[in-house]
Design a protein around this motif. Sequence first.
Motif: not given
Lengths: 572, 112
Positions: A28-31, A33-34, A123
């Motif tokens: 998942e891109f969002v995860n 990136e975070i 997270y």
Amino acid sequence: MNVEIPNGKMQTEPGAARKRKILIVEDEFVNREILVAMLDAEYEMIPVGSGADAEAVLLRQAGEISLVLLDLNLPDRHGLDILREMKENPRTAKIPVIVLTSDKEAEVESLNLGAIDFIPKPYPIPKVVQARIRRTIELSEGRDLIRETERDHLTGLYTREYFYRYAEQYDVFNPDVPTDALVLDVNHFQMVNERFGKQYADEVLIRIAGAVVSSVSASGGIACRRSADTFLVYCPHLSDYRAFLDGIATAACGNDRGRIRLRLGVCAETEKSVEMQTRFDRAKIAADTVRGSFTECIAFYDNAMHEKEIYAERLLDEFRAAIDGKQFAVYFQPKFDVRPETPVLCGAEALVRWIHPELGMISPGVFIPLFENNGLIRILDRYVWRETVRHIAEWKKKYGSTVPVSVNVSRIDMLDPDLVGTLRDLVTDGGLDYSDLHLEITESAYTENARQIISTVNELRKIGFVIEMDDFGSGYSSLNMIATLPIDVLKLDMVFIRSVFRENGNLRMLKVIVEIAETLSVPMIAEGVEKAEQLNTLREMGCAMVQGYYFSPPLPAAEFEKYVRERKKENA
Amino acid sequence: MLTVEKLRAFGANVEEGLGRCINNEQFYLRLAEKAIADPGFEKLMEAAEKGDLEQGFAISHALKGVTANLALTPLYDPLCEITELFRNKADADYVSLVSAVLAKRGELTKEN
């Protein structure tokens, strides 16, 4: 053991800091990136979105990655399969893995499969994630460090420090099991290295280690490589080690048994109160009694060895008091010039005796090697030099002249940067001439540290000392060396003289050596001459001087003084 | 255009989401836009319509994770419920449930 990781940076070379690498496996891109945003300041991130990409990175960079953050639900593979494969592969097994999951069931399974921790979803706040990751890397690197220091790189056996600790632990958990301490050595391993090469020698050590482990691990025994070719084993007691040693010898060199010879010392069933290291010291003493033997290769530490050890300990303990109490007496063995019809006293060698108040006269053959091993010989040598100078000065005062006396300068003295100054002060403070005190330096000292020894000897000769090369013929020097060494007198080894006269054939060898001395214009003293026959042969060959029981044993100062007095009368 | 105010009005726990994004508002909004535009939402509906429970679980699980991290609570809460139903292969009206999620998402995609 913790390793400080300042800001996740790793020192690679002075002045350069490199960030530790973290592989993020999260589709998942969002995860992803975070996580990158949370960790980017401290670490170099390698974000990938699939199992296949993760595998590719691990294949190329396994050794460089400090941590893997692993999502379990990947489009192509399940994260747990990746984890399992990582732990099965020796290249990746040591990389710590933190699993990213919100699934409680998966957390347990991940930990069982070898994940070191998990980070839940959503997270935690960045500080928490950063702290967990930093701690994980610290622990993992600390563990690697322990592994590195615990195990010998070549053989994978324990290192000595850890071995002793585990051996002591064995006793704690098995107080009633009688145990043996073993020392296993390869005879003349240096020769194996030189003859067959380092690679072969290393292979031998690895095979020995493997065989030792497989022999003792079933019984709970443990092993370590103490130094180059010395192995220590601590195991439940066995009464017979022949099969054990035979198995190891076979493993070490297969059919080529002649190449490698092993020796084993056993300190069996020692009281557990005896310190662990002491037990192995004893096993080593036992092993060394069969060093070089072709018939015996196993020795058990026994009472005789124990008594010898206790005796040696006592001598070491009492050394200081003996020096202070002047228990060491300097004896003088006369040297005779045998070229005239009637031999003439031409000098003496100062020899030390220990007159012990309880043990009586102790042979230097017993205490000198002991003191040579631990440096006490330096103190003893200085004592002998001082006493010798004192006696010579006294005789000079009484009789106006004397004969030169030689003193022994040990190998370790030759490395003392103050040696020249010490000897110079001794002679000048005693009011002597440099030629009154000869210095005996053993032949082997020249070969061990030739350049430094030669430069020291040159300095000593320059100020006027006469240098006698001691123990010549004990087998170290090459002819070429003798020709170039700075020496004034050659002293032919007593053992050599004895063997020459025992085996007639060797007389030729003796003649050659006498001729070499003649060619070099270096006078020769033969030591250990005991019989008229020996004296006559040496004389015929042209040997200039002789020392030995034939003329006189070493004498206390007062008795030797009679020789000095007689000489004075004869010369008067 | 997505703004923090809009997200707050939507019911997102902006402080929590921002915190995770190292308090970088621009970064947070960029990720939130990405999440809202995730084609997974449409695929989830397809799975619901087909009754593909496994596929439905995989997609809802992924969307749940993303919305959780960004603290998009009004999407996260129903996605949690849907994920558990899919996981347990429950007999449910998935199309209605997913429709409700899509409708909720629509609040953020429509221009003011």
